[in-house]
Structures are given as structure tokens and as C-alpha cells.
Design a protein around this motif. Structure first.
Motif, PDB file in Angstrom:
ATOM      1  N   SER A 124       5.233   8.371   0.202  1.00  0.00           N
ATOM      2  CA  SER A 124       4.707   7.018   0.355  1.00  0.00           C
ATOM      3  C   SER A 124       5.257   6.067  -0.700  1.00  0.00           C
ATOM      4  N   ALA A 125       5.538   6.563  -1.902  1.00  0.00           N
ATOM      5  CA  ALA A 125       6.075   5.693  -2.955  1.00  0.00           C
ATOM      6  C   ALA A 125       7.461   5.190  -2.576  1.00  0.00           C
ATOM      7  N   ALA A 126       8.310   6.083  -2.054  1.00  0.00           N
ATOM      8  CA  ALA A 126       9.659   5.672  -1.644  1.00  0.00           C
ATOM      9  C   ALA A 126       9.596   4.705  -0.472  1.00  0.00           C
ATOM     10  N   LEU A 127       8.695   4.955   0.457  1.00  0.00           N
ATOM     11  CA  LEU A 127       8.542   4.056   1.599  1.00  0.00           C
ATOM     12  C   LEU A 127       8.018   2.697   1.160  1.00  0.00           C
ATOM     13  N   MET A 128       7.047   2.709   0.250  1.00  0.00           N
ATOM     14  CA  MET A 128       6.464   1.456  -0.217  1.00  0.00           C
ATOM     15  C   MET A 128       7.488   0.621  -0.968  1.00  0.00           C
TER      16      MET A 128
END
Length: 336
Positions: free
Chosen positions: A129-133
Motif C-alpha cells: 500500500s505504501a508503494a501504491l500510495m
């Protein structure tokens, strides 16, 4: 003597045939016990691949032999692979070596904020989720696609899509831009021009309509109310925008104290539409805005029957009567 020689030859032939049969079964026979979803992460080493795979296949010695022969230990590809009954060890090894992934079905819906979208996507693909965010909030990436970091969220059309499990956040966002462009057909754009709204404004208004009602047959009428208000310069006064402004989506009753909450998303204190959608609207809500109902209603209020529908009004007096009936029912049910 001749009989002995023939017997030995026959025995050798039988043994050779048996050995050939065994080898055929080992390398060409069904090696999959039951269908299995194999996930190989980008950081996985070969030992982890083998550990994940071995409990789910037969003919393991044959697999190890063939895998060594083709150099699978240093040439396997990360990804999601579906091992189906009938696959032999050769096909399994080659599938992993060549990266012949089975796509995963990624469903995007019922999302209110980008962080929630990132979390939902991360549960369905390898990226976290961090990379996507980081990509969803990236100004340069958003500008590259014709948006900004706030409005990029409006590009996502709820649906189910097929991706490779190893898709990168950048690749995913690029694909969603193509799906967005495909969604906006000439027919939809022609309807959009009828409303006088931009694509972003359609998506934003649709998000409000979607939060106001989940009754598809009522959505065009609700959209018509907001179109009337926009054309007359009347604040939208949409309760869902207050919840979004406060980031309190569990709020069941909007009180006067909530209406003054300072935020560009609060349509009680700001005229016009919010800066971006307050959720990811369903296609039914988007099409409802494009096909809004023409009428002269400028108010609506939930029915006190709590059936999901609303009472519509042309005058403030009529609206206040509807609002009092609904408020009384809230009190009776002790909803605060």
C-alpha cells in the motif's frame, strides 16, 4: 542356450520398457495433486519457490532434475501461477522459467479515499500500500496523465480488471488511465456536454449522488436536484460532503454544529462542487449524472420509512415538512 539368451533379451526389453514407462510418467504424467495458486514474490529465492511448490506436486525428483537441467534456480520469474490438474513437471518448470503468469482479477469499488484504494489494491497484487500510495499521490505522475495529485482519484472507474500479480503501481495507474479513456465514449461525452460539466465535475457530482442514495432508479432524480442547484447558484448542501470533510464516515446524523466545519469539501459553506470526488462512484451513479432527470426540485430528504428512498420538494416549506418528519423518526429510533 538360445532360449536363455532370448529370455535375457526379453527381460532386458521389459526392464527397458518399464524404465521408459516410469520416466514417461515421471516427466510427462500429471504432477499436480489438486489445482494450486503459486505466488512467487519479487524478493523470493529459489529455496522458497521449491518449498512452496513441492507439497503440491508429484514426481518431485523428476522436477528437480529437469529444473536443474534448464537452470531454473537462477532464471525463475516472480508472479502468480495457477497449477492445474494435467500439468507435468516439464510444463510446470517451463511456466515458471518463462514467466507465463495467470492474471489475477482485481476488483475496485466501495472506496472513499486514496489510502483506502491503495490498501484494497495491495490486498490483490504484489505491490504494498505504501508503494501504491506514493504513486497515487505523485504530482508528476498525475500531471503526466492529465490530472493533479488531488484529482487523480477521479480516474478510477469501479469494476473488475485483470492484471498480472506483479504489476507495478506505475503500470497499474497507466492501465487505469486507458480504462478511463475507454469509459468516456463519444456517447457519454455528448451527454456530459448536455449537463455543462467537465469529466471531473461529472465524477465529483456522481460521487455525491452515490453517497446520497444507492437506489439506481432514484439516482437521476437526485442528480437533477444538484444540477438545478448548480445552475441557480444555490449551495449543494450535501450531507455526505460534510462527512468527507470531517473524515467521519460513521456519522449517522448531521447536526448544525457539523455544517460549519471548515473545509473546501463542505458544500454547506462553499458554493459549487468540491475539489474532487468524495468517493469512487459506481457506474450507475456516473450514468445517472449524465442522464439526470429534468425537473424543478431543489430539495430532497430521506423518507422516514427508511426504505432508502427520498422525498423531493420544490419549496423550502415543503422540504422543512419532510425534514421534520425524518428528524422525528430519527428521534423515535434514538439515532444520534
Amino acid at each position: 542356450m538360445r532360449k536363455k539368451i532370448l529370455s535375457v533379451l526379453a527381460a532386458c526389453a521389459a526392464a527397458a520398457l518399464l524404465a521408459a514407462l516410469i520416466l514417461f510418467v515421471q516427466f510427462k504424467g500429471n504432477a499436480v495433486r489438486a489445482e494450486y495458486e503459486l505466488y512467487i514474490g519479487s524478493q523470493a529465492d529459489y529455496a522458497q519457490v521449491v518449498d512452496s511448490l513441492m507439497p503440491h506436486i508429484r514426481h518431485r525428483a523428476a522436477f528437480r532434475f529437469y529444473a536443474k537441467r534448464i537452470g531454473l534456480a537462477w532464471s525463475f520469474k516472480p508472479g502468480h501461477y495457477t497449477l492445474t490438474r494435467g500439468m507435468n513437471v516439464i510444463r510446470i518448470a517451463r511456466t515458471i522459467k518463462l514467466g507465463l503468469q495467470t492474471p489475477v482479477r482485481v476488483t475496485i469499488n466501495n472506496v472513499r479515499i486514496p489510502a483506502q484504494l491503495a490498501a484494497k489494491l495491495a490486498a490483490q497484487i504484489e505491490a504494498d500500500s505504501a508503494a501504491l500510495m506514493a504513486v497515487l499521490a505523485s504530482g508528476p505522475k498525475a500531471r503526466e496523465l492529465g490530472f493533479d495529485s488531488v484529482t487523480l482519484f477521479s480516474m478510477f472507474i469501479p469494476d473488475s480488471y485483470e492484471f498480472y500479480w506483479t504489476v507495478t503501481p506505475e503500470e497499474l495507474v497507466g492501465r487505469m488511465k486507458r480504462e478511463y479513456d475507454r469509459f468516456w465514449t463519444p456517447e457519454r461525452d455528448a451527454l456530459r456536454k448536455r449537463s455543462g460539466l467537465s469529466r471531473l465535475e461529472v465524477m465529483t457530482l456522481a460521487s455525491i449522488v452515490y453517497e446520497e442514495t444507492r437506489m439506481t432508479d432514484e439516482m437521476p432524480r437526485v442528480a437533477g436536484v444538484y444540477i438545478n442547484r448548480l445552475k441557480r447558484g444555490i449551495p449543494l448542501q450535501a450531507d455526505p460532503t460534510v462527512k468527507y470533510a470531517m473524515q467521519d464516515f460513521a456519522l449517522r446524523r448531521i447536526l448544525y454544529k457539523h455544517l460549519r466545519f471548515p473545509s473546501p469539501y463542505n458544500t454547506y459553506i462553499n458554493k459549487g462542487l468540491p475539489p474532487s470526488p468524495i468517493c469512487m462512484p459506481g457506474k450507475n451513479a456516473i450514468d445517472a449524472v449524465l442522464n439526470f432527470e429534468k425537473h424543478d426540485y431543489i430539495f430532497f430528504c430521506a423518507r422516514p420509512t427508511f426504505d432508502g428512498y427520498h422525498n423531493f420538494a420544490r419549496t423550502l416549506d415543503e422540504h422543512m415538512k419532510n425534514a421534520r418528519a425524518y428528524s422525528a423518526e430519527l428521534d423515535r429510533r434514538k439515532i444520534r
